[in-house]
Design a protein around this motif. Sequence first.
Motif, PDB file in Angstrom:
ATOM      1  N   GLU A 150       0.819  -1.213   0.000  1.00 56.13           N
ATOM      2  CA  GLU A 150       0.000   0.000   0.000  1.00 56.13           C
ATOM      3  C   GLU A 150       0.853   1.263   0.000  1.00 56.13           C
ATOM      4  OE1 GLU A 150      -3.276   0.803  -0.350  1.00 56.13           O
ATOM      5  OE2 GLU A 150      -3.354  -1.276  -1.023  1.00 56.13           O
ATOM      6  N   ARG A 153       1.982   1.667  -3.553  1.00 57.13           N
ATOM      7  CA  ARG A 153       0.850   2.120  -4.367  1.00 57.13           C
ATOM      8  C   ARG A 153       0.574   3.614  -4.107  1.00 57.13           C
ATOM      9  NH1 ARG A 153      -2.181  -1.772  -3.315  1.00 57.13           N
ATOM     10  NH2 ARG A 153      -1.949  -2.911  -5.273  1.00 57.13           N
ATOM     11  N   THR A 154       0.679   4.029  -2.845  1.00 58.43           N
ATOM     12  CA  THR A 154       0.424   5.426  -2.489  1.00 58.43           C
ATOM     13  C   THR A 154       1.515   6.350  -3.035  1.00 58.43           C
ATOM     14  OG1 THR A 154      -0.805   4.792  -0.494  1.00 58.43           O
ATOM     15  CG2 THR A 154       0.107   7.025  -0.547  1.00 58.43           C
ATOM     16  N   LYS A 157       0.758   6.791  -6.695  1.00 54.83           N
ATOM     17  CA  LYS A 157      -0.406   7.632  -6.968  1.00 54.83           C
ATOM     18  C   LYS A 157      -0.181   9.085  -6.556  1.00 54.83           C
ATOM     19  CE  LYS A 157      -5.314   8.184  -5.827  1.00 54.83           C
ATOM     20  NZ  LYS A 157      -6.448   7.662  -5.014  1.00 54.83           N
ATOM     21  N   GLU A 158       0.308   9.297  -5.328  1.00 55.52           N
ATOM     22  CA  GLU A 158       0.371  10.648  -4.780  1.00 55.52           C
ATOM     23  C   GLU A 158       1.616  11.424  -5.223  1.00 55.52           C
ATOM     24  OE1 GLU A 158      -2.081  11.970  -3.151  1.00 55.52           O
ATOM     25  OE2 GLU A 158      -3.253  10.117  -3.013  1.00 55.52           O
ATOM     26  N   GLU A 352       2.626   5.563   4.897  1.00 56.72           N
ATOM     27  CA  GLU A 352       1.612   5.408   3.839  1.00 56.72           C
ATOM     28  C   GLU A 352       0.342   6.187   4.183  1.00 56.72           C
ATOM     29  OE1 GLU A 352      -1.967   4.184   2.096  1.00 56.72           O
ATOM     30  OE2 GLU A 352      -1.442   3.398   4.088  1.00 56.72           O
ATOM     31  N   LEU A 353      -0.125   6.046   5.417  1.00 56.06           N
ATOM     32  CA  LEU A 353      -1.338   6.739   5.831  1.00 56.06           C
ATOM     33  C   LEU A 353      -1.087   8.249   5.916  1.00 56.06           C
ATOM     34  CD1 LEU A 353      -4.262   6.105   6.599  1.00 56.06           C
ATOM     35  CD2 LEU A 353      -3.535   5.959   8.996  1.00 56.06           C
ATOM     36  N   ILE A 355       0.919  10.033   4.088  1.00 56.64           N
ATOM     37  CA  ILE A 355       0.896  10.576   2.719  1.00 56.64           C
ATOM     38  C   ILE A 355      -0.532  10.572   2.175  1.00 56.64           C
ATOM     39  CG2 ILE A 355       1.657  10.212   0.334  1.00 56.64           C
ATOM     40  CD1 ILE A 355       4.233   8.987   1.473  1.00 56.64           C
ATOM     41  N   LYS A 356      -1.236   9.467   2.350  1.00 58.36           N
ATOM     42  CA  LYS A 356      -2.582   9.313   1.780  1.00 58.36           C
ATOM     43  C   LYS A 356      -3.555  10.342   2.330  1.00 58.36           C
ATOM     44  CE  LYS A 356      -4.218   5.195   0.923  1.00 58.36           C
ATOM     45  NZ  LYS A 356      -4.733   3.820   1.115  1.00 58.36           N
ATOM     46  N   GLU A 357      -3.423  10.677   3.607  1.00 60.77           N
ATOM     47  CA  GLU A 357      -4.362  11.620   4.219  1.00 60.77           C
ATOM     48  C   GLU A 357      -3.980  13.082   3.993  1.00 60.77           C
ATOM     49  OE1 GLU A 357      -5.410  10.699   8.222  1.00 60.77           O
ATOM     50  OE2 GLU A 357      -6.358   8.809   7.631  1.00 60.77           O
TER      51      GLU A 357
END
Length: 467
Positions: A150, A153-154, A157-158, A352-353, A355-357
């Motif tokens: 994940e 993947r992040t 994407k980001e 990961e979290l 970056i995603k948030e």
Amino acid sequence: MNNIFKMFFEEEIPKYIQISNHIKKLIDNKKINDGEKLPTIRELSKILEVNNVTIVNAYKKLKSDGYAFQKVGSGTYAKRKDLISVFNREYSKTLKSILTEDLDKIIDFTGETNTEMYFPIKEFKNVINKVLDRDGANALIMKEPFGYEELRRTINKELWGGKLDLDNIIIVSGAQQGIDIAVKAIVNINDNVVVEKPTYGGAISVFKWRRANIFELEIKEDGIDLEEFEEILKKNKISCFYTMSYFHNPTGVSYSYEKKLKLLALARKYDFYIIEDDYLSELIYDDGIIHEPLKELDKYERVIYVKSFSKVFLPGIRLGYMIIPNSFIESMQNSKINTDFATSSLMQRALELYIKEGFWKEHIQYQCKEYKTKYELMKNLIEEKLFDKVTYLDPKGGLYFYIKLKNKEVKSKELFYKLKKKNVYITPGIIFFRDSKNGDYFFRISFSQVNKEKIIKGINLIKEELI
């Protein structure tokens, strides 16, 4: 001088090793001066009555052991090893001692990483708690050798707009491990590599460990001279070129867009690979600089991209990632497994979290704003207080300034010792060069670990020592 090279050979030891060891003793005993040109291969082979290949191998061993360096088109020169290594050990010991001192009393211009005052501890603590609530024990015990899927993947994407395949991304324990993995995959013993001069010592160490032949090219205001580079490429088969394309350490130089395109074209034409160490490319303070790494422009699968999160995020998490060409996926994955089986699972999931948030982008924007203020202050003080004593290249980003002394009677190592007595710490240029003489009149000062008051006081103390 020819007489000092005369020697008797022992049957049990290869001749090239005996010759190399003999020349080392001559250098250590100062019978050959530091920087003195060694005989040509043909000359020495006649003196010692051996073939040219034996002398070639002896000189290669001298270079790999740090006792010689090569000037393109000029020859091989002696280097007294202790000139650099002794001071490097002393400098390293000094940096370690800083950690045990009263930080309020010192001015640390040596820092290369984010200061703790800029780390978002509250947000990161909440993210870790969310990860532990969500994943439980898996957050601590799950092992994925190429990195938490994940997170990869992040990142894709980001940070890269979804352009990559997950197999091309490997999570590593910082940039140093990424460089090591890349070099193991593409550089063999006696391969030729090219680096910038000056450059990051950690990369030089990896190339030496692989016993590569290292060519150096002096870095200019927008990167190395590509015409000089091509002359090397025409005469030598080069395996790779190591570069920091943004805010180069220590000079602060960033490559121009045009030079990046030409560099990629050369890589394709002469069949070599580029290891791009993305050091501090997020910290841009000038609208004229566009964030576009070599990897972003790479149409020919020639760039191995290495990125550390330690410098602009949190040094303690020891996380970074690599983007690798398709042709090296298997070899670099194997190299990663052989280096360590897995990188911290909890930190990967937390990052990961984070970056995603959206915290990562907010954090970078905040840092750019804060560091830009200190950058402008230091720049103005250099121009106001040191204008008649030094020259410098405006980096327009990053965390430091690279300073050149005008007065040749003052050397940066001497300045280091004088400032140390006043609890001011700088980084002398000798740290970044293989040949100590090249770093005599340069030093680096960073603003990452100091507040505005210390910047003002520190620059004034430097001025006092340069009067």
